[in-house]
Design an enzyme around this catalytic site. Structure first.
Site, PDB file in Angstrom:
ATOM      1  N   THR A 284      63.599  76.579  40.854  1.00 32.59           N
ATOM      2  CA  THR A 284      62.229  76.138  40.652  1.00 32.59           C
ATOM      3  C   THR A 284      61.795  76.457  39.231  1.00 32.59           C
ATOM      4  O   THR A 284      62.359  77.329  38.567  1.00 32.59           O
ATOM      5  CB  THR A 284      61.245  76.860  41.594  1.00 32.59           C
ATOM      6  OG1 THR A 284      61.206  78.254  41.246  1.00 32.59           O
ATOM      7  CG2 THR A 284      61.614  76.682  43.044  1.00 32.59           C
ATOM      8  N   ASP A 285      60.771  75.764  38.782  1.00 29.24           N
ATOM      9  CA  ASP A 285      60.038  76.240  37.615  1.00 29.24           C
ATOM     10  C   ASP A 285      59.286  77.496  38.045  1.00 29.24           C
ATOM     11  O   ASP A 285      59.154  77.782  39.241  1.00 29.24           O
ATOM     12  CB  ASP A 285      59.080  75.162  37.115  1.00 29.24           C
ATOM     13  CG  ASP A 285      58.708  75.335  35.648  1.00 29.24           C
ATOM     14  OD1 ASP A 285      58.890  76.447  35.107  1.00 29.24           O
ATOM     15  OD2 ASP A 285      58.235  74.359  35.037  1.00 29.24           O
ATOM     16  N   TRP A 286      58.799  78.250  37.083  1.00 34.66           N
ATOM     17  CA  TRP A 286      58.202  79.560  37.377  1.00 34.66           C
ATOM     18  C   TRP A 286      56.907  79.395  38.180  1.00 34.66           C
ATOM     19  O   TRP A 286      55.888  78.958  37.664  1.00 34.66           O
ATOM     20  CB  TRP A 286      57.963  80.319  36.074  1.00 34.66           C
ATOM     21  CG  TRP A 286      59.110  81.212  35.687  1.00 34.66           C
ATOM     22  CD1 TRP A 286      59.015  82.521  35.321  1.00 34.66           C
ATOM     23  CD2 TRP A 286      60.511  80.901  35.649  1.00 34.66           C
ATOM     24  NE1 TRP A 286      60.275  83.039  35.054  1.00 34.66           N
ATOM     25  CE2 TRP A 286      61.211  82.070  35.257  1.00 34.66           C
ATOM     26  CE3 TRP A 286      61.249  79.766  35.929  1.00 34.66           C
ATOM     27  CZ2 TRP A 286      62.595  82.116  35.125  1.00 34.66           C
ATOM     28  CZ3 TRP A 286      62.632  79.809  35.792  1.00 34.66           C
ATOM     29  CH2 TRP A 286      63.281  80.966  35.402  1.00 34.66           C
ATOM     30  N   GLY A 287      56.991  79.737  39.453  1.00 31.06           N
ATOM     31  CA  GLY A 287      55.854  79.574  40.350  1.00 31.06           C
ATOM     32  C   GLY A 287      55.774  78.201  40.985  1.00 31.06           C
ATOM     33  O   GLY A 287      54.766  77.868  41.614  1.00 31.06           O
ATOM     34  N   GLY A 288      56.831  77.400  40.861  1.00 31.74           N
ATOM     35  CA  GLY A 288      56.801  76.027  41.354  1.00 31.74           C
ATOM     36  C   GLY A 288      56.954  75.924  42.861  1.00 31.74           C
ATOM     37  O   GLY A 288      57.634  76.729  43.491  1.00 31.74           O
TER      38      GLY A 288
END
Length: 778
Positions: A284-288
């Site tokens: 994931t992207d950071w916090g996605g």
């Protein structure tokens, strides 16, 4: 290191000690690298599996951004990196280090207050500039140098490149991305990845997929037709992945057709793995994303930066049959396959001392290759030999912008300003102007910083406007005026139309005043565009004798810009993104960034496949500067177009001869466009199918370029059949110096309609889209 950090370190050490003790007694515990991966996975507890698929960085401070997004920050192993994977010492599984960013390694340059040992990274040119080289070999060379810094600073995976399409010029992160065209974007990304990974480190191509705006990027629901997705917003990824096999793919924050991309199995497994054959893991992207169970089931293998509750949620989901053990094992196995290749697993003794001086030269050379000469009246450039003293106007003449903001920023040791670059080359920038601009910028920055609440981004520094008397005096005293227009943007917000895309009225008035006063004295005015994305050029470009688009060229900015201005290097860059005449001409202008205004929740891609030149050329809308455009100090002819056959069965080749007909050594880019029959489905007037750049040609020298066209290159996606189809009929191949400067044409035929590929029926929008249809060109 705070108490929490100490506790984690102690836990890891105890775990390692326990593991070593247990192994010394029995030596039967499977070990990564010694035993088959499936045996290692079988030996893992549920808790260990859930720990591995959730990043370690949940135990570190993060830089939070609107909507739950964040810029990663870890202190484990490499301070300032974005995050880590979790180690499992008893099984010989180390932690990997993940680091931003696309224009240079983003790590802390000074650690624990010790400035005697520094960890600066090279700031390379931004992605849009690299694409403007139209030369994959240049981009791969940048990747090789860049990847060496990744390795020597102890990093395993670089969170780059960004390859999203320039759908709209207001996207705040366009500087990270390459182009409005998927062939250019995918080709450049593939070259970059190959360069990076030649060092034995990994990449994470991002943001998969259609991350084309920053406004509400963590919640925006994008309605896009499957055809537009496959032909534009996925094709760039497909081209890059086929050319380079990146170690990882990063899913994006946004939703596509109602579902977060990190949670779409049809995207991450069906398309990426089953159709394209991707072998690495997806993070994931950071916090996605929001549903961690759905992410695991989709094939999104790693959640970053990670939190304890996510680990517990996955454990619970397995216990309650929401995630099968088979699926979790597959997620784990994919991560372990990459860990096996990593420097951390191989215990590489990184030096923390990459050759920054050599890499600065790589950055400088690449920057010159991607700068674009937009205008050059009466051979204003290169700078005339009589010019010595230069009046440099604009904040960015003295505080030149190396790259964008956010995770794409780089902690570099220096940035050569344009004024410094001019001085280094023997010119004399006016000292009074330099002192005035320097004082203004530093004083204003200090005031803004003092007024900015903690945790907020500081406001941009306004442009200093020179007074009429100052301009008049410099017109009398100096030999030439150089105006630098600076614009910056980055992660977390899109560009403001009135203040970032357009020039302010005061800026336009200043340019006119400078032009009037210098022209009255018979002196030239040169404008340098130090920008990360397209800007409006109405009302002021006529005041300039020459305009150089320098983009954001990295830490050697001033030296590289001066190399081109002085004529040391002939400009050979070409636009990989269109400059429209007016923002209203942009096909997505009416629906970007979505509705409701101010806080968009959804956006419909009504323009469909008509993005960039595909739109302007099909609908005969004149841009300010077209796709592929760029001038040189020399001139080139493109002639002798020949096709290997009048009929395309599987492949055909096209050859052209390029000759330097001017008086200066230089390079030319040949672009090959194809107009296809549109009897079965509407198609753009023309699409780029191949391109190539010559070597440095001396005056009078020629070079033959050869291009290969495959039947698959000509296929369009038919949603009703889930098929890529190449139509029978007559095709027109065009070779030129831009999308609107076609020099040679030749026809060929496809005798029968061909089904190139049968794909899955996926990604369908839940609502009907009234897509733009182009005029027929048959």
């Amino acid at each position: 290191m705070n108490a929490k950090h100490n506790l984690l370190a102690a836990v890891l050490l105890l775990s390692a000690a326990f593991s070593a003790s247990a192994q010394s007694k029995t030596d039967t515990t499977p070990q990564l690298g010694r035993d088959p991966i499936k045996k290692v996975v079988a030996a893992m507890t549920l808790e260990e599996k859930a720990t591995l698929v959730v990043g370690l960085s949940h135990r570190r401070t993060q830089g939070n951004m609107p909507g739950g997004a964040m810029i990663g920050q870890t202190e484990v192993k490499v301070p300032g990196a974005a995050g880590n994977t979790a180690p499992i010492p008893r099984l010989g599984i180390p932690s990997m280090v993940l680091s931003d960013g696309p224009a240079g390694v983003r790590i802390q340059p000074i650690r624990r207050g010790d400035s005697t040992h520094t960890y600066y990274a090279t700031a390379f040119p931004v992605g849009t500039l690299l694409a403007s080289t139209w030369d994959p070999s240049v981009v791969e060379t940048v990747g090789q140098a860049f990847g060496n810094e990744v390795k020597e600073y102890g990093i395993d995976i670089l969170l780059a490149p960004g390859v999203n399409i320039h759908r709209n010029p207001l996207n705040g992160r366009n500087f990270e991305y390459y182009s409005e065209d998927p062939l250019v974007a995918g080709t450049m990304a593939g070259a970059f990845i190959n360069g990076i990974q030649s060092n034995g480190v990994g990449t994470s191509i991002k943001h998969f997929a259609a991350n084309n705006q920053e406004s509400n990027r963590t919640g925006i629901n994008e309605f896009i037709s499957e055809r537009a997705l496959r032909e534009l917003y996925l094709k760039n990824f497909r081209i890059a992945i086929a050319a380079s096999q990146p170690w990882t793919v990063m899913s994006s924050y946004n939703k596509v057709n109602g579902t977060y991309t990190a949670e779409r199995r049809d995207l991450i497994t069906t398309i990426l793995r089953d159709e394209w054959g991707f072998k690495g893991f997806v993070m994931t992207d950071w916090g996605g994303g929001h549903d961690w169970t759905a992410e695991m089931n989709a094939g999104n293998d790693l959640i970053e930066p990670g939190r304890p509750d996510q680990t517990q949620a996955i454990i619970s989901a397995v216990k309650h049959d929401s995630i099968s053990m088979k699926q979790l094992d597959l997620n784990v196995e994919r991560i372990l396959n990459i860990i096996l290749k990593s420097p951390s697993f191989k215990k590489y003794a990184y030096s923390n001392k990459p050759d920054l001086k050599a890499h600065a030269e790589v950055s400088r050379k690449a920057a010159t290759e991607g700068m674009i000469l937009l205008k050059n009246e009466q051979k204003t450039l290169p700078i005339n030999a009589s010019v010595k003293k230069i009046a440099a106007f604009g904040n960015a003449s003295y505080f030149t912008i190396a790259g964008g903001t956010g995770s794409g920023d780089v902690n570099k040791a220096y940035v050569i300003s344009i004024a410094q670059g001019l001085a280094n080359a023997g010119y004399s920038p006016d000292a009074d102007l330099q002192n005035t601009y320097t004082k203004f910028v530093k004083d204003t920055a200090a005031k803004i910083k003092a007024a900015t609440p903690k945790g907020h981004w500081p406001a941009p520094i306004p442009e200093m406007i020179a007074g009429s008397d100052v301009i008049a005096q410099k017109a009398a005293d100096c030999d030439m005026a150089l105006i630098t227009i600076g614009r910056n943007a980055g992660e977390g917000s899109d560009r403001n139309l009135e203040t970032n895309y357009n020039l302010l009225p005061s800026e336009k008035q200043e340019i006119k005043q400078i032009a009037d006063d210098f022209h009255a004295k018979g002196k030239k005015v040169v404008i340098v565009l130090n920008i990360g994305g397209v800007i409006d050029m109405n009302d002021w470009q006529d005041n300039a004798d020459a305009i150089l688009l320098a983009w954001q060229p990295g830490e050697e900015a001033g030296n590289a810009i001066t190399d081109v201005l002085s004529g040391k290097i002939d400009p050979s860059g070409k636009l990989a993104t269109t400059f429209p005449s007016h923002y209203e001409d942009v096909p997505s202008a009416k629906n970007f960034p979505g509705t409701p205004a101010g806080n968009p929740k959804e956006v419909t891609y009504q323009e469909g496949i008509y993005v960039g030149y595909r739109y302007y050329d099909s609908f005969k809308i004149k841009p300010m500067y077209e796709f592929g455009y760029g001038l040189s100090y020399s001139n080139f002819s493109i002639s002798g177009l020949k096709l290997s056959s009048p009929v395309l069965n599987k492949t055909l080749t096209a050859t052209v001869t390029v000759k330097n007909t001017g008086t200066v050594a230089g390079k030319e880019v040949v672009q090959v466009y194809v107009t296809a029959p549109d009897k079965s489905i509407d198609k753009p007037l023309q699409e780029l199918k191949a391109f190539g750049k010559t070597r440095l040609l001396q005056p009078g020298e020629t070079q033959t370029l050869t291009f290969t066209i495959n039947t698959a290159d000509l296929a369009s996606y038919h949603t009703d059949k889930s098929e890529w189809i190449t139509d029978s009929g007559k095709y027109l191949l065009k070779a030129g110096a831009s999308s609107r400067d076609i020099r040679q044409t030749a026809s060929f035929s496809v005798l029968k309609t061909m089904v190139i590929e049968k794909d899955h029926d996926v990604l369908q929008p839940p609502v009907a889209i009234d897509e733009l249809k182009g005029p027929s060109h048959e």
